[in-house]
Motif scaffolding. Sequence first.
Motif, PDB file in Angstrom:
ATOM      1  N   SER A  46      32.570 -45.809  23.728  1.00 11.84           N
ATOM      2  CA  SER A  46      33.861 -46.138  24.326  1.00 11.84           C
ATOM      3  C   SER A  46      34.970 -45.741  23.361  1.00 11.84           C
ATOM      4  O   SER A  46      34.751 -45.600  22.160  1.00 11.84           O
ATOM      5  CB  SER A  46      33.946 -47.627  24.644  1.00 11.84           C
ATOM      6  N   ALA A  47      36.169 -45.581  23.924  1.00  7.33           N
ATOM      7  CA  ALA A  47      37.356 -45.264  23.127  1.00  7.33           C
ATOM      8  C   ALA A  47      38.541 -45.913  23.813  1.00  7.33           C
ATOM      9  O   ALA A  47      38.580 -45.987  25.049  1.00  7.33           O
ATOM     10  CB  ALA A  47      37.557 -43.752  23.033  1.00  7.33           C
ATOM     11  N   ALA A  48      39.498 -46.401  23.023  1.00  7.63           N
ATOM     12  CA  ALA A  48      40.628 -47.107  23.624  1.00  7.63           C
ATOM     13  C   ALA A  48      41.866 -47.026  22.756  1.00  7.63           C
ATOM     14  O   ALA A  48      41.788 -46.830  21.543  1.00  7.63           O
ATOM     15  CB  ALA A  48      40.269 -48.575  23.853  1.00  7.63           C
ATOM     16  N   VAL A  49      43.015 -47.219  23.419  1.00  5.44           N
ATOM     17  CA  VAL A  49      44.295 -47.455  22.767  1.00  5.44           C
ATOM     18  C   VAL A  49      44.765 -48.795  23.302  1.00  5.44           C
ATOM     19  O   VAL A  49      44.783 -49.007  24.518  1.00  5.44           O
ATOM     20  CB  VAL A  49      45.330 -46.353  23.098  1.00  5.44           C
ATOM     21  N   TYR A  50      45.121 -49.697  22.395  1.00  4.85           N
ATOM     22  CA  TYR A  50      45.501 -51.044  22.811  1.00  4.85           C
ATOM     23  C   TYR A  50      46.621 -51.561  21.921  1.00  4.85           C
ATOM     24  O   TYR A  50      46.904 -51.000  20.863  1.00  4.85           O
ATOM     25  CB  TYR A  50      44.301 -51.993  22.741  1.00  4.85           C
ATOM     26  N   GLY A  51      47.221 -52.662  22.356  1.00  2.00           N
ATOM     27  CA  GLY A  51      48.224 -53.337  21.541  1.00  2.00           C
ATOM     28  C   GLY A  51      49.618 -53.192  22.110  1.00  2.00           C
ATOM     29  O   GLY A  51      49.841 -52.581  23.151  1.00  2.00           O
ATOM     30  N   GLU A  52      50.558 -53.777  21.389  1.00  2.00           N
ATOM     31  CA  GLU A  52      51.964 -53.777  21.793  1.00  2.00           C
ATOM     32  C   GLU A  52      52.598 -52.417  21.509  1.00  2.00           C
ATOM     33  O   GLU A  52      52.246 -51.758  20.527  1.00  2.00           O
ATOM     34  CB  GLU A  52      52.731 -54.862  21.020  1.00  2.00           C
ATOM     35  N   PRO A  53      53.538 -51.993  22.351  1.00  2.00           N
ATOM     36  CA  PRO A  53      54.237 -50.724  22.090  1.00  2.00           C
ATOM     37  C   PRO A  53      54.805 -50.697  20.663  1.00  2.00           C
ATOM     38  O   PRO A  53      55.310 -51.702  20.166  1.00  2.00           O
ATOM     39  CB  PRO A  53      55.352 -50.720  23.138  1.00  2.00           C
ATOM     40  N   GLY A  54      54.661 -49.567  20.019  1.00  2.00           N
ATOM     41  CA  GLY A  54      55.117 -49.417  18.647  1.00  2.00           C
ATOM     42  C   GLY A  54      54.096 -49.876  17.620  1.00  2.00           C
ATOM     43  O   GLY A  54      54.224 -49.590  16.439  1.00  2.00           O
ATOM     44  N   GLU A  55      53.063 -50.599  18.080  1.00  2.00           N
ATOM     45  CA  GLU A  55      52.007 -51.099  17.190  1.00  2.00           C
ATOM     46  C   GLU A  55      50.626 -50.766  17.729  1.00  2.00           C
ATOM     47  O   GLU A  55      49.633 -51.329  17.285  1.00  2.00           O
ATOM     48  CB  GLU A  55      52.130 -52.620  17.036  1.00  2.00           C
ATOM     49  N   ARG A  56      50.550 -49.859  18.696  1.00  2.00           N
ATOM     50  CA  ARG A  56      49.275 -49.598  19.364  1.00  2.00           C
ATOM     51  C   ARG A  56      48.278 -48.941  18.420  1.00  2.00           C
ATOM     52  O   ARG A  56      48.631 -48.125  17.577  1.00  2.00           O
ATOM     53  CB  ARG A  56      49.515 -48.773  20.617  1.00  2.00           C
ATOM     54  N   GLU A  57      47.021 -49.350  18.601  1.00  2.00           N
ATOM     55  CA  GLU A  57      45.932 -48.870  17.756  1.00  2.00           C
ATOM     56  C   GLU A  57      44.882 -48.156  18.592  1.00  2.00           C
ATOM     57  O   GLU A  57      44.716 -48.442  19.777  1.00  2.00           O
ATOM     58  CB  GLU A  57      45.254 -50.036  17.036  1.00  2.00           C
ATOM     59  N   VAL A  58      44.168 -47.272  17.939  1.00  2.00           N
ATOM     60  CA  VAL A  58      43.005 -46.642  18.563  1.00  2.00           C
ATOM     61  C   VAL A  58      41.749 -47.323  18.027  1.00  2.00           C
ATOM     62  O   VAL A  58      41.725 -47.824  16.899  1.00  2.00           O
ATOM     63  CB  VAL A  58      42.927 -45.122  18.296  1.00  2.00           C
ATOM     64  N   THR A  59      40.739 -47.317  18.867  1.00  2.00           N
ATOM     65  CA  THR A  59      39.432 -47.802  18.463  1.00  2.00           C
ATOM     66  C   THR A  59      38.395 -46.988  19.219  1.00  2.00           C
ATOM     67  O   THR A  59      38.683 -46.464  20.302  1.00  2.00           O
ATOM     68  CB  THR A  59      39.270 -49.314  18.741  1.00  2.00           C
ATOM     69  N   TYR A  60      37.228 -46.860  18.657  1.00  2.00           N
ATOM     70  CA  TYR A  60      36.155 -46.140  19.338  1.00  2.00           C
ATOM     71  C   TYR A  60      34.829 -46.634  18.797  1.00  2.00           C
ATOM     72  O   TYR A  60      34.747 -47.206  17.696  1.00  2.00           O
ATOM     73  CB  TYR A  60      36.283 -44.615  19.165  1.00  2.00           C
ATOM     74  N   TRP A  61      33.800 -46.446  19.615  1.00  2.00           N
ATOM     75  CA  TRP A  61      32.442 -46.812  19.229  1.00  2.00           C
ATOM     76  C   TRP A  61      31.522 -45.767  19.827  1.00  2.00           C
ATOM     77  O   TRP A  61      31.606 -45.491  21.032  1.00  2.00           O
ATOM     78  CB  TRP A  61      32.088 -48.189  19.789  1.00  2.00           C
ATOM     79  N   VAL A  62      30.693 -45.166  19.002  1.00  2.00           N
ATOM     80  CA  VAL A  62      29.749 -44.161  19.464  1.00  2.00           C
ATOM     81  C   VAL A  62      28.349 -44.583  19.032  1.00  2.00           C
ATOM     82  O   VAL A  62      28.138 -45.011  17.885  1.00  2.00           O
ATOM     83  CB  VAL A  62      30.100 -42.761  18.891  1.00  2.00           C
ATOM     84  N   ASP A  63      27.410 -44.479  19.954  1.00  2.90           N
ATOM     85  CA  ASP A  63      26.013 -44.820  19.688  1.00  2.90           C
ATOM     86  C   ASP A  63      25.543 -44.106  18.421  1.00  2.90           C
ATOM     87  O   ASP A  63      25.813 -42.911  18.231  1.00  2.90           O
ATOM     88  CB  ASP A  63      25.170 -44.393  20.889  1.00  2.90           C
ATOM     89  N   ARG A  64      24.846 -44.821  17.577  1.00  3.48           N
ATOM     90  CA  ARG A  64      24.403 -44.272  16.295  1.00  3.48           C
ATOM     91  C   ARG A  64      23.578 -42.998  16.460  1.00  3.48           C
ATOM     92  O   ARG A  64      23.605 -42.105  15.597  1.00  3.48           O
ATOM     93  CB  ARG A  64      23.616 -45.326  15.518  1.00  3.48           C
TER      94      ARG A  64
END
Length: 156
Positions: free
Chosen positions: A68-86
Motif C-alpha cells: 500500500s501507499a498513501a498521502v495523509y495528514g493536514e494540508p501543509g503537513e501531509r506525509e507519505v507512507t508505503y508498505w511493500v511485502d518483504r
Amino acid sequence: MDVVLREVHDSDLPVFFRQMNDPEALRMAAFTAEDPADRAAFDDRWERIRASDAVTRTVLADGDVVGSAAVYGEPGEREVTYWVDRAYWGRGVATAALRALLAEVPERPLYARAAADNTGSRRVLEKCGFRETARATGYAPARGEAIDEVVLTLPG
C-alpha cells in the motif's frame, strides 16, 4: 515488473494485515501499530483511513497485491507512507509505487519519516526527490524502544 496503483478494495485488507505482521518488516519499519496482531484495531484504523481525505492506494506488481501507499495528514503537513511485502524488497517496487503516488498527488511540500537505520526506505525516498531535513527520536513500538528517526521533505 509492472507496478501500478489502484483504489484499495476490501479484499486487499487481509493481504495488508498479513504483510504488516511480518516480524522482519515490522522491525525495519519500526514505527508501527502498538499491537500489529490486533485485527480489530487494524480494521478500525483502515476504516478511518478510508473515510478520511487520505489518498490511499493498493500497490500491484504484475497484478498481485504487494503493498500500500498513501498521502495523509493536514494540508501543509501531509506525509507519505508505503508498505511493500518483504518478498518484493530490493526490486524497485517501492520506488515505482512512490513515484506513481507522487504523480497522482501534486501538492508540495510532502514529508516522510523513516527509522534512521532503515537504509532501504531512505534510499526509496531519496530516489523520489525527498531530502533529509531533520532528525528526531521517537518511540518505535515494533522495537520496544526509542530510536533515531529521519524526517525527509519533498519541496514544492
